[in-house]
Design a protein around this motif. Structure first.
Motif, mmCIF file in Angstrom:
data_model
loop_
_atom_site.group_PDB
_atom_site.id
_atom_site.type_symbol
_atom_site.label_atom_id
_atom_site.label_comp_id
_atom_site.label_asym_id
_atom_site.label_seq_id
_atom_site.Cartn_x
_atom_site.Cartn_y
_atom_site.Cartn_z
ATOM 1 N N ASP A 44 33.506 50.611 25.054
ATOM 2 C CA ASP A 44 32.222 49.962 24.786
ATOM 3 C C ASP A 44 32.346 48.450 24.903
ATOM 4 O O ASP A 44 31.416 47.774 25.341
ATOM 5 N N GLU A 45 33.480 47.908 24.505
ATOM 6 C CA GLU A 45 33.694 46.459 24.563
ATOM 7 C C GLU A 45 34.078 45.991 25.963
ATOM 8 O O GLU A 45 33.623 44.946 26.412
ATOM 9 N N ILE A 46 34.912 46.752 26.660
ATOM 10 C CA ILE A 46 35.410 46.351 27.981
ATOM 11 C C ILE A 46 34.417 46.684 29.079
ATOM 12 O O ILE A 46 34.226 45.915 30.016
ATOM 13 N N GLY A 47 33.796 47.833 28.968
ATOM 14 C CA GLY A 47 32.917 48.302 30.034
ATOM 15 C C GLY A 47 33.716 49.030 31.102
ATOM 16 O O GLY A 47 34.948 49.066 31.077
ATOM 17 N N GLU A 48 33.016 49.619 32.036
ATOM 18 C CA GLU A 48 33.675 50.385 33.094
ATOM 19 C C GLU A 48 34.539 49.465 33.961
ATOM 20 O O GLU A 48 34.064 48.442 34.460
ATOM 21 N N PRO A 49 35.815 49.823 34.146
ATOM 22 C CA PRO A 49 36.696 48.981 34.964
ATOM 23 C C PRO A 49 36.507 49.277 36.460
ATOM 24 O O PRO A 49 37.181 50.142 37.020
ATOM 25 N N ILE A 50 35.599 48.570 37.082
ATOM 26 C CA ILE A 50 35.310 48.776 38.508
ATOM 27 C C ILE A 50 35.431 47.444 39.246
ATOM 28 O O ILE A 50 35.374 46.368 38.636
ATOM 29 N N LEU A 51 35.600 47.527 40.555
ATOM 30 C CA LEU A 51 35.753 46.333 41.378
ATOM 31 C C LEU A 51 34.595 45.359 41.192
ATOM 32 O O LEU A 51 34.796 44.146 41.114
ATOM 33 N N GLU A 52 33.380 45.891 41.115
ATOM 34 C CA GLU A 52 32.191 45.051 41.000
ATOM 35 C C GLU A 52 32.153 44.246 39.697
ATOM 36 O O GLU A 52 31.405 43.276 39.595
ATOM 37 N N ARG A 53 32.956 44.639 38.726
ATOM 38 C CA ARG A 53 33.008 43.921 37.449
ATOM 39 C C ARG A 53 34.267 43.066 37.346
ATOM 40 O O ARG A 53 34.604 42.561 36.289
ATOM 41 N N GLY A 54 34.974 42.916 38.475
ATOM 42 C CA GLY A 54 36.127 42.022 38.530
ATOM 43 C C GLY A 54 37.486 42.661 38.353
ATOM 44 O O GLY A 54 38.504 41.975 38.447
ATOM 45 N N PHE A 55 37.551 43.968 38.090
ATOM 46 C CA PHE A 55 38.844 44.625 37.909
ATOM 47 C C PHE A 55 39.496 44.899 39.263
ATOM 48 O O PHE A 55 38.813 45.025 40.273
ATOM 49 N N LYS A 56 40.825 44.989 39.244
ATOM 50 C CA LYS A 56 41.594 45.210 40.470
ATOM 51 C C LYS A 56 42.419 46.483 40.354
ATOM 52 O O LYS A 56 42.570 47.053 39.280
ATOM 53 N N ASP A 57 42.967 46.900 41.476
ATOM 54 C CA ASP A 57 43.829 48.077 41.543
ATOM 55 C C ASP A 57 45.151 47.755 40.847
ATOM 56 O O ASP A 57 45.828 46.786 41.216
ATOM 57 N N GLY A 58 45.496 48.529 39.816
ATOM 58 C CA GLY A 58 46.725 48.307 39.065
ATOM 59 C C GLY A 58 47.429 49.623 38.800
ATOM 60 O O GLY A 58 46.891 50.699 39.075
ATOM 61 N N PRO A 59 48.642 49.567 38.269
ATOM 62 C CA PRO A 59 49.423 50.775 38.048
ATOM 63 C C PRO A 59 48.821 51.674 36.970
ATOM 64 O O PRO A 59 48.289 51.199 35.980
ATOM 65 N N SER A 60 48.905 52.972 37.201
ATOM 66 C CA SER A 60 48.438 53.955 36.225
ATOM 67 C C SER A 60 49.235 55.235 36.423
ATOM 68 O O SER A 60 49.987 55.366 37.374
#
Length: 155
Positions: A44-60
């Motif tokens: 709820d605090e972070i929001g959906e981690p998507i490219l359009e919101r500035g997140f990048k491809d990282g290890p998982s």
């Protein structure tokens, strides 16, 4: 509490993206004021981690293998937040451990004290069980994350 941002050799090409994701999410959580009884959801605090919101491809992790996904690496932040919430006396409402011990002796948190997150299915949710409001402080310094929860008065 602090955790180093782990850099396994197999993830070297994704480390900067992981740090970017952690910085982005930590900035959204830093300074969060939590009233007595208030419930906090990581997603709820972070929001959906998507490219359009500035997140990048990282290890998982997927199954028992290291892979990558947009927002990958955020579990290091959710693990730190879990530890901070526990130490502050918060009530943990939802928490998911990793399915594997991917880091062995080099793990960033003690075994069993991690908290993985996968949008939107696995979340870290806790409640301020204290009688006073608290404020979350998270700072990313070079390759480590430092977190604390503070109160204006002694609970």
């Amino acid at each position: 509490m602090e955790v180093p941002v782990i850099r396994p050799a197999a993830q070297a090409h994704l480390v900067e993206n992981k740090l970017h994701n952690i910085r982005l999410a930590a900035a959204r959580l830093h300074g969060l004021e939590i009233a007595p009884g208030e419930i906090v959801s990581f997603w709820d605090e972070i929001g959906e981690p998507i490219l359009e919101r500035g997140f990048k491809d990282g290890p998982s992790f997927l199954g028992h293998a290291v892979t990558s996904s947009v927002g990958g690496g955020l579990c290091q932040l959710s693990g730190l937040l879990y530890g901070v919430a526990l130490r502050a006396g918060c009530a943990i409402e939802e928490r998911w451990p990793h399915s594997i011990d991917a880091y062995g002796e080099g793990r960033y948190l003690p075994l069993g004290f991690d908290a993985t997150v996968t949008f939107p299915r696995k979340d870290l949710v806790f409640a301020n069980a204290l009688d006073v409001p608290v404020c979350l402080a998270l700072v990313v310094e070079d390759h480590r994350v430092v977190g604390s929860m503070r109160a204006a008065t002694d609970p």
